[in-house]
Every structure is written in structure tokens, then in C-alpha cells.
Design a protein around this motif. Structure first.
Motif, mmCIF file in Angstrom:
data_model
loop_
_atom_site.group_PDB
_atom_site.id
_atom_site.type_symbol
_atom_site.label_atom_id
_atom_site.label_comp_id
_atom_site.label_asym_id
_atom_site.label_seq_id
_atom_site.Cartn_x
_atom_site.Cartn_y
_atom_site.Cartn_z
ATOM 1 N N PHE A 170 0.858 -1.182 0.000
ATOM 2 C CA PHE A 170 0.000 0.000 0.000
ATOM 3 C C PHE A 170 0.892 1.228 0.000
ATOM 4 O O PHE A 170 1.820 1.338 0.809
ATOM 5 C CB PHE A 170 -0.913 0.032 1.219
ATOM 6 N N GLU A 171 0.620 2.142 -0.911
ATOM 7 C CA GLU A 171 1.415 3.350 -1.021
ATOM 8 C C GLU A 171 0.707 4.513 -0.333
ATOM 9 O O GLU A 171 -0.309 5.003 -0.827
ATOM 10 C CB GLU A 171 1.667 3.680 -2.486
ATOM 11 N N TYR A 172 1.233 4.908 0.800
ATOM 12 C CA TYR A 172 0.811 6.172 1.390
ATOM 13 C C TYR A 172 1.437 7.296 0.559
ATOM 14 O O TYR A 172 2.335 7.063 -0.259
ATOM 15 C CB TYR A 172 1.274 6.249 2.839
ATOM 16 N N LYS A 173 0.994 8.514 0.781
ATOM 17 C CA LYS A 173 1.497 9.612 -0.034
ATOM 18 C C LYS A 173 2.986 9.853 0.167
ATOM 19 O O LYS A 173 3.688 10.290 -0.743
ATOM 20 C CB LYS A 173 0.706 10.890 0.260
ATOM 21 N N THR A 174 3.485 9.606 1.380
ATOM 22 C CA THR A 174 4.893 9.880 1.663
ATOM 23 C C THR A 174 5.625 8.673 2.235
ATOM 24 O O THR A 174 6.771 8.804 2.668
ATOM 25 C CB THR A 174 5.016 11.050 2.661
ATOM 26 N N VAL A 175 4.991 7.499 2.232
ATOM 27 C CA VAL A 175 5.591 6.309 2.837
ATOM 28 C C VAL A 175 5.407 5.127 1.897
ATOM 29 O O VAL A 175 4.357 4.956 1.299
ATOM 30 C CB VAL A 175 4.927 5.981 4.203
ATOM 31 N N VAL A 176 6.455 4.317 1.747
ATOM 32 C CA VAL A 176 6.353 3.054 1.017
ATOM 33 C C VAL A 176 6.762 1.935 1.965
ATOM 34 O O VAL A 176 7.488 2.162 2.942
ATOM 35 C CB VAL A 176 7.260 3.036 -0.240
ATOM 36 N N PRO A 177 6.299 0.703 1.736
ATOM 37 C CA PRO A 177 6.613 -0.397 2.652
ATOM 38 C C PRO A 177 8.104 -0.626 2.808
ATOM 39 O O PRO A 177 8.884 -0.487 1.861
ATOM 40 C CB PRO A 177 5.927 -1.598 1.997
ATOM 41 N N LYS A 178 8.488 -0.986 4.008
ATOM 42 C CA LYS A 178 9.884 -1.255 4.326
ATOM 43 C C LYS A 178 10.360 -2.525 3.634
ATOM 44 O O LYS A 178 9.615 -3.480 3.475
ATOM 45 C CB LYS A 178 10.022 -1.407 5.852
ATOM 46 N N GLY A 179 11.636 -2.534 3.217
ATOM 47 C CA GLY A 179 12.225 -3.720 2.624
ATOM 48 C C GLY A 179 12.269 -3.666 1.109
ATOM 49 O O GLY A 179 12.007 -2.639 0.481
ATOM 50 N N TYR A 180 12.655 -4.793 0.509
ATOM 51 C CA TYR A 180 12.663 -4.997 -0.943
ATOM 52 C C TYR A 180 13.671 -4.102 -1.663
ATOM 53 O O TYR A 180 13.529 -3.841 -2.869
ATOM 54 C CB TYR A 180 11.264 -4.764 -1.536
ATOM 55 N N VAL A 181 14.702 -3.656 -0.962
ATOM 56 C CA VAL A 181 15.662 -2.729 -1.582
ATOM 57 C C VAL A 181 16.405 -3.399 -2.728
ATOM 58 O O VAL A 181 16.575 -2.809 -3.807
ATOM 59 C CB VAL A 181 16.655 -2.214 -0.514
ATOM 60 N N ARG A 182 16.857 -4.630 -2.518
ATOM 61 C CA ARG A 182 17.591 -5.336 -3.584
ATOM 62 C C ARG A 182 16.699 -5.544 -4.804
ATOM 63 O O ARG A 182 17.130 -5.351 -5.948
ATOM 64 C CB ARG A 182 18.090 -6.686 -3.068
ATOM 65 N N LEU A 183 15.487 -5.958 -4.560
ATOM 66 C CA LEU A 183 14.550 -6.211 -5.651
ATOM 67 C C LEU A 183 14.255 -4.940 -6.435
ATOM 68 O O LEU A 183 14.359 -4.918 -7.669
ATOM 69 C CB LEU A 183 13.253 -6.794 -5.089
ATOM 70 N N LEU A 184 13.886 -3.879 -5.740
ATOM 71 C CA LEU A 184 13.540 -2.639 -6.423
ATOM 72 C C LEU A 184 14.739 -2.053 -7.156
ATOM 73 O O LEU A 184 14.613 -1.499 -8.253
ATOM 74 C CB LEU A 184 12.967 -1.639 -5.422
ATOM 75 N N GLY A 185 15.923 -2.205 -6.557
ATOM 76 C CA GLY A 185 17.127 -1.723 -7.219
ATOM 77 C C GLY A 185 17.397 -2.475 -8.514
ATOM 78 O O GLY A 185 17.780 -1.874 -9.529
ATOM 79 N N LYS A 186 17.211 -3.796 -8.498
ATOM 80 C CA LYS A 186 17.443 -4.595 -9.706
ATOM 81 C C LYS A 186 16.416 -4.263 -10.791
ATOM 82 O O LYS A 186 16.763 -4.152 -11.973
ATOM 83 C CB LYS A 186 17.371 -6.078 -9.360
ATOM 84 N N LEU A 187 15.158 -4.099 -10.396
ATOM 85 C CA LEU A 187 14.138 -3.738 -11.376
ATOM 86 C C LEU A 187 14.437 -2.370 -11.993
ATOM 87 O O LEU A 187 14.277 -2.177 -13.202
ATOM 88 C CB LEU A 187 12.759 -3.734 -10.713
ATOM 89 N N ALA A 188 14.884 -1.424 -11.165
ATOM 90 C CA ALA A 188 15.238 -0.100 -11.685
ATOM 91 C C ALA A 188 16.424 -0.198 -12.642
ATOM 92 O O ALA A 188 16.452 0.475 -13.688
ATOM 93 C CB ALA A 188 15.562 0.839 -10.524
ATOM 94 N N GLU A 189 17.381 -1.036 -12.305
ATOM 95 C CA GLU A 189 18.546 -1.229 -13.176
ATOM 96 C C GLU A 189 18.127 -1.760 -14.546
ATOM 97 O O GLU A 189 18.610 -1.291 -15.590
ATOM 98 C CB GLU A 189 19.511 -2.215 -12.513
ATOM 99 N N ILE A 190 17.212 -2.729 -14.557
ATOM 100 C CA ILE A 190 16.750 -3.301 -15.817
ATOM 101 C C ILE A 190 15.969 -2.269 -16.623
ATOM 102 O O ILE A 190 16.160 -2.126 -17.843
ATOM 103 C CB ILE A 190 15.898 -4.558 -15.541
ATOM 104 N N ALA A 191 15.093 -1.533 -15.954
ATOM 105 C CA ALA A 191 14.331 -0.502 -16.659
ATOM 106 C C ALA A 191 15.267 0.565 -17.227
ATOM 107 O O ALA A 191 15.087 1.025 -18.361
ATOM 108 C CB ALA A 191 13.307 0.123 -15.718
ATOM 109 N N ASP A 192 16.273 0.945 -16.459
ATOM 110 C CA ASP A 192 17.222 1.962 -16.914
ATOM 111 C C ASP A 192 18.054 1.473 -18.106
ATOM 112 O O ASP A 192 18.542 2.286 -18.900
ATOM 113 C CB ASP A 192 18.165 2.359 -15.774
ATOM 114 N N SER A 193 18.203 0.161 -18.227
ATOM 115 C CA SER A 193 18.988 -0.392 -19.336
ATOM 116 C C SER A 193 18.205 -0.352 -20.651
ATOM 117 O O SER A 193 18.770 -0.635 -21.711
ATOM 118 C CB SER A 193 19.401 -1.831 -19.029
ATOM 119 N N GLY A 194 16.905 -0.039 -20.579
ATOM 120 C CA GLY A 194 16.103 0.074 -21.786
ATOM 121 C C GLY A 194 15.164 -1.091 -22.034
ATOM 122 O O GLY A 194 14.439 -1.101 -23.034
#
Length: 257
Positions: A55-79
């Protein structure tokens, strides 16, 4: 599609359960899969329930998943285009994943063409005849007023409630699956709700080569109609399976990783 490139599909990860340590093991395995498929991926489709609760609050996101979100961002950034179909466990994902990670979000089914094949893509929850109880709950949860009211709960309380509800649902399904396995009850794929939905859709609309669904947590590729298939991708709780399309053939595979 570019020669040699592939379209990948995976679903139902439910990261966050049954506890942080166990979830992290599965999360790291999924990240290894992403590292493997990114070498020849044209696009990657995550077909829902990435998290067991989100659940996304306006200024808060759930704790954790840093490795996962970082990898997904890396893939998206690669095109490589990343597509995320919100499932029934993460229906309250709004714009954070799209703005911060670069994934395109969907809640409704999408039709895409790859090569000369037409794909119908959806998480699969609430589709087909019956299941009125779930459809009503889904309607309630998706109402803007209820999202607004939930946002006023402290994030610690809201997250605890969300994980409790989703855990109860998953626990009930595990009991059902264990009972069916013990009694050797085989899923009746041809008479399942999604099979009925696919047949009805084919009668009314244009031809679809592959219907791709998550949600059910089973691994199966079933003929539906004369030249169509409907596919359940499995999950990343016990199966660790995914689908891949190379421009001509669709195959379900298991990641041993």
C-alpha cells in the motif's frame, strides 16, 4: 521482435511472507533470474502479486525490498521495458513503482502482439463466471473512498492489517491445495472459471493465440479452442516457474538458479 530476443512472463511472488528471512531467500533467487533473462529479454512482464501486501501512502512506502527494487530499476534503466499487472495482493500500488522504478502498471487486461502471435495478458483474479464473494470484496477494496480511509491508518497498523488479511487468504489456499494433493484431486482446467472466460472471449472477439494468467498458482499450458492456449504461470513460492516466448513458441520453464 528483434531476432534472438525473448519475451518473459512471471507471476505471484508474494514477497513478504511467511517472514522476512524466508522471503529474502526467494527474493534473491528472483533477482538471479532477472540477471539471467536480461541478457536476451526484449520485454519482461510481471503478472501480479509481486508483494503479498503493498500500500502506497502519499509519503511512505513499505519497508524492505531494496535489492529487488534496485534490480528492477537497473533493468528498466537499461532500456528493457518492464510491465507490472497489479494483482489482488498489490492492487493498492499506484504510481511509486512507475515513477521511481520505471515499470508500467496495469490493472485491466491488455492485448499485445509479438511476432505474429496475439497475447491476452491479465493477472486473472475476478475473471470468468461465479466467485461473487471475491468480486464484491475486490469492488470494495478498489473504491477510492476506502483507499482514502485506509491511508489514514498509521503505516505500521495498516501494513500489519494488510499482511494479516493476505496471510489468512494464502493460508486458506495452502490448506485447500494440501487437501487436494492428499486426495489426488487434479485441477479441472477445461471447466475452470478462466477457461470459461477464454472460450467466451474467443466466441465474441478476435483470435487470441495465448491467454497468459497468474493468480491460480498452478503451472499449466492448456489448449482452448482450435488454435489457442490458456496458460497459468505458476508462482515463486514453491514452483519458481516462468514463461518465455521466442517469437514462434511459448514455453513454461522452471528456474533452478
Amino acid at each position: 521482435m528483434k531476432p534472438g530476443n525473448k519475451i518473459y512472463f512471471a507471476s505471484d511472488f508474494h514477497f513478504g511472507i511467511p517472514d522476512r528471512n524466508s522471503s529474502l531467500v526467494r527474493e534473491e533467487k528472483f533477482i538471479r533470474w532477472l540477471d539471467v533473462v536480461k541478457d536476451d529479454a526484449e520485454e519482461i512482464f510481471l503478472m501480479g502479486d509481486l508483494f503479498d501486501f503493498w500500500f502506497e501512502y502519499k509519503t511512505v512506502v513499505p519497508k524492505g525490498y531494496v535489492r529487488l527494487l534496485g534490480k528492477l530499476a537497473e533493468i528498466a534503466d537499461s532500456g528493457i521495458p518492464l510491465h507490472f499487472f497489479r494483482g489482488n495482493h498489490d492492487m493498492w500500488a499506484f504510481d511509486y513503482l512507475e515513477k521511481e522504478i520505471g515499470m508500467k502498471l496495469y490493472r485491466k487486461p491488455v492485448i499485445r502482439e509479438f511476432g505474429e502471435k496475439r497475447f491476452f495478458l491479465a493477472h486473472g483474479d475476478g475473471m470468468g463466471p461465479g466467485d461473487g464473494g471475491y468480486k464484491f470484496i475486490k469492488y470494495v477494496f478498489e473504491r477510492k473512498i476506502n483507499r482514502f480511509l485506509f491511508r489514514w491508518l498509521h503505516p505500521d497498523i495498516g501494513t500489519w492489517l494488510g499482511l494479516y488479511w493476505s496471510g489468512r487468504s494464502r493460508y486458506a489456499n495452502l490448506i485447500k491445495e494440501a487437501r487436494e494433493a492428499e486426495e489426488d484431486i487434479k485441477p479441472d482446467f477445461q471447466n475452470a472459471r478462466l477457461a470459461k472466460f477464454c472460450r467466451s472471449y474467443l466466441e465474441k472477439e478476435q483470435h487470441i493465440d495465448f491467454f497468459i494468467f497468474g493468480h491460480w498458482h498452478v503451472v499449466n499450458m492448456e489448449p482452448i479452442g482450435e488454435k489457442s492456449f490458456y496458460i497459468h504461470l505458476g508462482d515463486w513460492l514453491t514452483h519458481f516457474t516462468y514463461g518465455v516466448f521466442d517469437g514462434e513458441q511459448f514455453v513454461l520453464k522452471k528456474f533452478e538458479g
